[in-house]
Design an enzyme around this catalytic site. Sequence first.
Site, PDB file in Angstrom:
ATOM      1  CD  GLU A  77      -3.004  -0.947   0.269  1.00  0.00           C
ATOM      2  OE1 GLU A  77      -3.169   0.154  -0.268  1.00  0.00           O
ATOM      3  OE2 GLU A  77      -3.673  -1.949  -0.013  1.00  0.00           O
ATOM      4  CB  CYS A 116      -2.200   6.972   1.834  1.00  0.00           C
ATOM      5  SG  CYS A 116      -3.558   6.117   2.639  1.00  0.00           S
TER       6      CYS A 116
HETATM    7  P1  NAP Z   1       8.224   5.090   4.667  1.00  0.00           P
HETATM    8  O1  NAP Z   1       9.331   5.983   5.031  1.00  0.00           O
HETATM    9  O2  NAP Z   1       8.240   4.452   3.337  1.00  0.00           O
HETATM   10  O3  NAP Z   1       8.182   3.959   5.826  1.00  0.00           O
HETATM   11  C1  NAP Z   1       7.149   3.019   5.878  1.00  0.00           C
HETATM   12  C2  NAP Z   1       7.526   1.903   6.831  1.00  0.00           C
HETATM   13  O4  NAP Z   1       8.607   1.157   6.263  1.00  0.00           O
HETATM   14  C3  NAP Z   1       8.027   2.382   8.198  1.00  0.00           C
HETATM   15  O5  NAP Z   1       7.547   1.523   9.195  1.00  0.00           O
HETATM   16  C4  NAP Z   1       9.535   2.261   8.053  1.00  0.00           C
HETATM   17  O6  NAP Z   1      10.174   2.121   9.285  1.00  0.00           O
HETATM   18  C5  NAP Z   1       9.597   0.979   7.260  1.00  0.00           C
HETATM   19  N1  NAP Z   1      10.882   0.701   6.641  1.00  0.00           N
HETATM   20  C6  NAP Z   1      11.719   1.563   6.042  1.00  0.00           C
HETATM   21  N2  NAP Z   1      12.813   0.892   5.576  1.00  0.00           N
HETATM   22  C7  NAP Z   1      12.639  -0.418   5.903  1.00  0.00           C
HETATM   23  C8  NAP Z   1      13.405  -1.610   5.723  1.00  0.00           C
HETATM   24  N3  NAP Z   1      14.566  -1.588   5.083  1.00  0.00           N
HETATM   25  N4  NAP Z   1      12.918  -2.773   6.206  1.00  0.00           N
HETATM   26  C9  NAP Z   1      11.730  -2.820   6.841  1.00  0.00           C
HETATM   27  N5  NAP Z   1      10.967  -1.723   7.055  1.00  0.00           N
HETATM   28  C10 NAP Z   1      11.406  -0.535   6.580  1.00  0.00           C
HETATM   29  O7  NAP Z   1       6.817   5.818   4.781  1.00  0.00           O
HETATM   30  P2  NAP Z   1       6.292   6.782   5.948  1.00  0.00           P
HETATM   31  O8  NAP Z   1       7.040   8.059   5.865  1.00  0.00           O
HETATM   32  O9  NAP Z   1       6.234   6.061   7.250  1.00  0.00           O
HETATM   33  O10 NAP Z   1       4.771   7.010   5.501  1.00  0.00           O
HETATM   34  C11 NAP Z   1       4.352   7.965   4.561  1.00  0.00           C
HETATM   35  C12 NAP Z   1       4.092   7.349   3.214  1.00  0.00           C
HETATM   36  O11 NAP Z   1       3.206   6.250   3.333  1.00  0.00           O
HETATM   37  C13 NAP Z   1       3.418   8.296   2.246  1.00  0.00           C
HETATM   38  O12 NAP Z   1       4.047   8.207   1.011  1.00  0.00           O
HETATM   39  C14 NAP Z   1       1.982   7.801   2.162  1.00  0.00           C
HETATM   40  O13 NAP Z   1       1.337   8.084   0.952  1.00  0.00           O
HETATM   41  C15 NAP Z   1       2.155   6.343   2.368  1.00  0.00           C
HETATM   42  N6  NAP Z   1       0.953   5.734   2.927  1.00  0.00           N
HETATM   43  C16 NAP Z   1       0.214   4.878   2.153  1.00  0.00           C
HETATM   44  C17 NAP Z   1      -0.938   4.309   2.663  1.00  0.00           C
HETATM   45  C18 NAP Z   1      -1.762   3.353   1.863  1.00  0.00           C
HETATM   46  O14 NAP Z   1      -2.634   2.708   2.452  1.00  0.00           O
HETATM   47  N7  NAP Z   1      -1.556   3.193   0.577  1.00  0.00           N
HETATM   48  C19 NAP Z   1      -1.347   4.602   3.969  1.00  0.00           C
HETATM   49  C20 NAP Z   1      -0.585   5.478   4.725  1.00  0.00           C
HETATM   50  C21 NAP Z   1       0.570   6.034   4.192  1.00  0.00           C
HETATM   51  P3  NAP Z   1      10.780   3.391  10.059  1.00  0.00           P
HETATM   52  O15 NAP Z   1       9.674   4.337  10.303  1.00  0.00           O
HETATM   53  O16 NAP Z   1      11.318   2.754  11.295  1.00  0.00           O
HETATM   54  O17 NAP Z   1      11.833   3.947   9.138  1.00  0.00           O
END
Ligand code: NAP
Length: 516
Positions: free
Chosen positions: A256, A295
Amino acid sequence: MTTLESYVKGAWVAGSGDQTPLFDPTTEAQIAECGTGGIDMASVVAHARDEGGASLRRVGFAERAGWLRALSAAVHEARPQLIAASATNGGSTRGDAKFDIDGATGTLAYYAKLGASLGDGNFLPDGDGIQLGRTGRFWGQHIRTPRLGAAVHINAFNFPAWGMCEKLACSLLAGVPAISKPGAATAQVAWLTAKAIVDAGVLPEGAFQFLCGGAGDLLDHLGPQDCMAFTGSAATGARLKGHATLVGANVRVSLEADSLNAAILGPDVDDDAETWNLFLANVATDMTLKTGQKCTAVRRILVPADKVDAVVAELSARLGAVAIGNPADEAVRMGPVASPQQFEDVRKGIEALSAHARIACGGPERHGEKGFFFAPTLLVAHDPDAALLHELEVFGPCATILPYSGDAAEAIRLANRGGGGLVASLYSNDRKFTEAVVLGIAPWHGRVWIGSDKVAEQALHPGMVLPMTIHGGPGRAGGGEELGGLFGLELYTQRTALQGDQGFVGRRFGGASAES
Ligand code: NAP
């Protein structure tokens, strides 16, 4: 300062080594830290599979549904603490916090109700039986059974309670144990939610584990019966999808990711129509609810060129009236973005967009003296075809108006340039225009929301994700499909075609509801 712990193998443990700091985005002060150093990820996965999975599958859908009902009540009970933490560790107003927390309890309750209707069994008939032979004697029936692995749930920072609970609802109801990892920036709310879930004392050991910090080498230990459900940015999602173990072992992956959601104003909608007000109200809500960190928030607003001035004037007035400040203050309607990283990303993002658009209100500057605040920012594109406007997701209170001719074909072309979206909203009372746009954009979108005078009074706003309809979208939105009633269980179950004697296959495995 609080050290947030993980819940693994039946105990709360603090990670050793490097910790990730968590901030209060209003004061910029560090308030907590978390880390998972020293946790043996291989044993966490084994615990989920061997203890949790076995216990979950020892009972059927109806009993697991009862557990979901109890979890919904437990998280609801923790609501006051969760609302307070959402303000200090997320910048969420009370309304924003409720959107997250009530979304979590509502989704758990929805799946509890759905699960209760599935009976005591552990398989689901999938579709009708099919005659395969010359007569009905040789018969086919698809069924779904719980997969025998663990589910890794990786969540984004913006919905710490809902993100965790909506995945948990589907996984546990299907009979698959979960290892849940929140986004670090708002992990305090996720941690409190996890505590409520554990303290409820209803889940069998191993059904739920919680990793508060980095995932370490967790993904290296997954195998063919396991799955990973990820929510976050498209860039992180793409990186994780290519993880060698996930690819090599064909681990099921659901992404997602992000989405440049479009709102499309039809050429027929004049400023005296109910649909006009619905459009303005929804766009303003979408831009400011959770400070635009949704999102599903609208990022691109398609407006017929002859209506752009009127829309800019009315929307700017609504956005300018939004009270910005400390989210704990009841009069405040929009708080700060959640973290120093978000503040930097949004500032740079608005600056980048403004190379292709004029700023009608707001801007990349800090709002006020301190804290990660922005004013709601509305831009108007110089050229609606500029590539960046369809590529850059600025994850804050920011959207860009794209003037278009009013033709359905042009609306379709521009909306689809987002490269795959979670939701597109369409505002029109012209059925011909609406039908053309719906069919033109549906292949690129997981959800199309249609606003008209007929639904103006009742429609829930398009930013709202409902458990009974699909959440997800193709292309850059990740290609995942979460929720949507029984669709939500697909990631966690195996579809198998049974072929044999109708008297056995049809009677034992067919039918409208599951049998034990
Ligand atoms: P993100 O930086 O991509 O991180 C998402 C998750 O991935 C976090 O828990 C992060 O952990 C984890 N992560 C990062 N690197 C990883 C790795 N190498 N191995 C395992 N896990 C890893 O996104 P965000 O800043 O938290 O969220 C914002 C984004 O999410 C926006 O782009 C938004 O559009 C999107 N989003 C989409 C939806 C949907 O349902 N489609 C819903 C909500 C948000 P850490 O935080 O510990 O780095």
